[in-house]
Design a protein around this motif. Structure first.
Motif, PDB file in Angstrom:
ATOM      1  N   UNK A   1       0.645  -1.116   0.006  1.00  0.00           N
ATOM      2  CA  UNK A   1      -0.002  -0.058  -0.146  1.00  0.00           C
ATOM      3  C   UNK A   1       0.804   1.305   0.096  1.00  0.00           C
ATOM      4  N   UNK A   2       0.487   2.254  -0.734  1.00  0.00           N
ATOM      5  CA  UNK A   2       1.449   3.389  -1.094  1.00  0.00           C
ATOM      6  C   UNK A   2       1.356   4.238   0.380  1.00  0.00           C
ATOM      7  N   UNK A   3       2.151   5.058   0.570  1.00  0.00           N
ATOM      8  CA  UNK A   3       2.125   6.058   1.628  1.00  0.00           C
ATOM      9  C   UNK A   3       2.260   7.336   1.027  1.00  0.00           C
ATOM     10  N   UNK A   4       1.652   8.502   1.411  1.00  0.00           N
ATOM     11  CA  UNK A   4       1.663   9.598   1.183  1.00  0.00           C
ATOM     12  C   UNK A   4       1.467  10.690   2.026  1.00  0.00           C
ATOM     13  N   UNK A   5       2.155  11.896   1.670  1.00  0.00           N
ATOM     14  CA  UNK A   5       2.013  13.059   2.884  1.00  0.00           C
ATOM     15  C   UNK A   5       0.845  13.987   2.477  1.00  0.00           C
ATOM     16  N   UNK A   6       0.350  14.493   3.598  1.00  0.00           N
ATOM     17  CA  UNK A   6      -0.661  15.292   3.619  1.00  0.00           C
ATOM     18  C   UNK A   6      -0.376  16.588   4.812  1.00  0.00           C
ATOM     19  N   UNK A   7      -0.895  17.888   4.429  1.00  0.00           N
ATOM     20  CA  UNK A   7      -0.408  18.731   5.568  1.00  0.00           C
ATOM     21  C   UNK A   7      -0.578  20.329   4.751  1.00  0.00           C
ATOM     22  N   UNK A   8      -0.170  21.199   5.651  1.00  0.00           N
ATOM     23  CA  UNK A   8      -0.018  22.309   5.406  1.00  0.00           C
ATOM     24  C   UNK A   8       0.964  23.462   5.947  1.00  0.00           C
ATOM     25  N   UNK A   9       1.264  24.555   5.239  1.00  0.00           N
ATOM     26  CA  UNK A   9       2.195  25.572   5.687  1.00  0.00           C
ATOM     27  C   UNK A   9       1.465  26.469   6.766  1.00  0.00           C
ATOM     28  N   UNK A  10       2.143  26.713   7.657  1.00  0.00           N
ATOM     29  CA  UNK A  10       1.532  27.573   8.804  1.00  0.00           C
ATOM     30  C   UNK A  10       2.472  28.770   8.810  1.00  0.00           C
ATOM     31  N   UNK A  11       1.918  29.774   9.215  1.00  0.00           N
ATOM     32  CA  UNK A  11       2.727  30.843   9.607  1.00  0.00           C
ATOM     33  C   UNK A  11       2.198  31.729  10.940  1.00  0.00           C
ATOM     34  N   UNK A  12       3.256  32.528  11.684  1.00  0.00           N
ATOM     35  CA  UNK A  12       2.622  33.112  12.820  1.00  0.00           C
ATOM     36  C   UNK A  12       2.033  34.308  12.326  1.00  0.00           C
ATOM     37  N   UNK A  13       0.921  34.491  13.088  1.00  0.00           N
ATOM     38  CA  UNK A  13      -0.002  35.657  12.702  1.00  0.00           C
ATOM     39  C   UNK A  13       0.562  36.975  13.747  1.00  0.00           C
ATOM     40  N   UNK A  14       1.432  38.047  13.416  1.00  0.00           N
ATOM     41  CA  UNK A  14       1.791  38.989  13.959  1.00  0.00           C
ATOM     42  C   UNK A  14       0.962  40.036  14.399  1.00  0.00           C
ATOM     43  N   UNK A  15      -0.203  40.230  13.711  1.00  0.00           N
ATOM     44  CA  UNK A  15      -1.121  41.215  14.066  1.00  0.00           C
ATOM     45  C   UNK A  15      -1.592  41.208  15.467  1.00  0.00           C
ATOM     46  N   UNK A  35       3.526  20.417  -3.703  1.00  0.00           N
ATOM     47  CA  UNK A  35       4.271  19.167  -3.748  1.00  0.00           C
ATOM     48  C   UNK A  35       3.231  18.050  -3.936  1.00  0.00           C
ATOM     49  N   UNK A  36       3.026  17.643  -5.123  1.00  0.00           N
ATOM     50  CA  UNK A  36       1.985  16.569  -5.431  1.00  0.00           C
ATOM     51  C   UNK A  36       1.753  15.148  -4.830  1.00  0.00           C
ATOM     52  N   UNK A  37       2.993  14.725  -4.046  1.00  0.00           N
ATOM     53  CA  UNK A  37       3.191  13.525  -3.208  1.00  0.00           C
ATOM     54  C   UNK A  37       3.463  12.555  -4.634  1.00  0.00           C
ATOM     55  N   UNK A  38       2.697  11.223  -4.294  1.00  0.00           N
ATOM     56  CA  UNK A  38       2.656  10.340  -5.205  1.00  0.00           C
ATOM     57  C   UNK A  38       3.829   9.295  -4.924  1.00  0.00           C
ATOM     58  N   UNK A  39       3.923   9.021  -3.751  1.00  0.00           N
ATOM     59  CA  UNK A  39       4.853   7.795  -3.076  1.00  0.00           C
ATOM     60  C   UNK A  39       6.233   8.219  -3.743  1.00  0.00           C
ATOM     61  N   UNK A  40       6.608   9.327  -3.217  1.00  0.00           N
ATOM     62  CA  UNK A  40       7.898   9.748  -3.739  1.00  0.00           C
ATOM     63  C   UNK A  40       8.871   9.377  -2.356  1.00  0.00           C
ATOM     64  N   UNK A  41       9.316   7.882  -2.000  1.00  0.00           N
ATOM     65  CA  UNK A  41       9.690   7.719  -0.638  1.00  0.00           C
ATOM     66  C   UNK A  41      11.336   8.255  -0.466  1.00  0.00           C
ATOM     67  N   UNK A  42      11.926   8.672  -1.747  1.00  0.00           N
ATOM     68  CA  UNK A  42      13.209   9.136  -1.367  1.00  0.00           C
ATOM     69  C   UNK A  42      13.235  10.368  -0.564  1.00  0.00           C
ATOM     70  N   UNK A  43      12.341  11.464  -1.010  1.00  0.00           N
ATOM     71  CA  UNK A  43      12.288  12.547  -0.588  1.00  0.00           C
ATOM     72  C   UNK A  43      11.592  12.479   0.969  1.00  0.00           C
TER      73      UNK A  43
END
Length: 207
Positions: A1-15, A35-43
């Protein structure tokens, strides 16, 4: 079964924050489609220890969600975990950690053997340690670069219609131009000019 990454970039809200350290983290944007993912296990192995078949020292393995993760990202992770029982491994990495990676670093493997039989879309990859894989020897014979990978030069050779390439792998090979990660790095670098070097991070999880 393939493994993929999911997630998001977060930033600090300075206001409205008294200092950058007190600023809350907010969800900024999806990791996909940068980054589209797709089972790139090297990275994934190089950065997060996921299916680390070449033996990288991961940059950010098994850290879990940040204690101060944004509510939006926590909710997204919990939603994914509810609908997919395979989701349960999360981590995060700051922009300075990504920015300062030694892109010349190599994994513990001596290299990777790529076997190309029917064009670039059909390749097989083998981790190379101190011996050539037995099934490669059985199929293609002893490589002309040497009977042992120890001290063997990197290079390519033909065996019938197959092209075999023994090559060294660096972080730049798995995270640099052409991998998709260069887009993630570029966006996080740009965000750091707005939110500060310590004010940008990537939060991810895997199935």
């Amino acid at each position: 079964m393939a493994t993929d990454i999911y997630g998001a970039i977060e930033v600090r809200d300075l206001i409205g924050a008294a200092s950058p350290d007190e600023a809350p983290w907010v969800r900024c944007m999806d990791l996909y489609p940068l980054y589209p993912g797709g089972g790139d296990y090297s990275s994934l192995g190089c950065l997060f220890g996921i299916r680390n078949w070449t033996g990288w020292e991961p940059a950010a393995d098994r850290r879990g969600l940040p204690a101060d993760v944004s509510e939006a990202v926590r909710a997204e992770y919990e939603h994914d975990a509810r609908i997919d029982r395979a989701v349960g491994r999360s981590t995060w990495i700051s922009w300075p950690e990504l920015r300062d990676l030694d892109m010349t670093a190599t994994p513990s493997a001596r290299g990777v053997l790529e076997v190309n039989e029917d064009g670039p879309s059909v390749c097989h990859y083998y981790r190379i340690g101190d011996e050539w894989p037995a099934d490669v020897l059985a199929e293609y014979g002893s490589p002309p670069v040497g009977e042992s990978p120890v001290g063997a030069p990197y290079g390519s050779w033909q065996h019938g219609s197959a092209t075999l390439t023994y090559k060294k792998v660096t972080r730049n090979d798995v995270l640099g131009p052409g991998t998709g990660w260069e887009h993630v790095f570029a966006v996080m670098r740009a965000l750091a000019h707005r939110f500060g070097q310590e004010g940008v991070r990537l939060v991810g999880w895997f199935d």
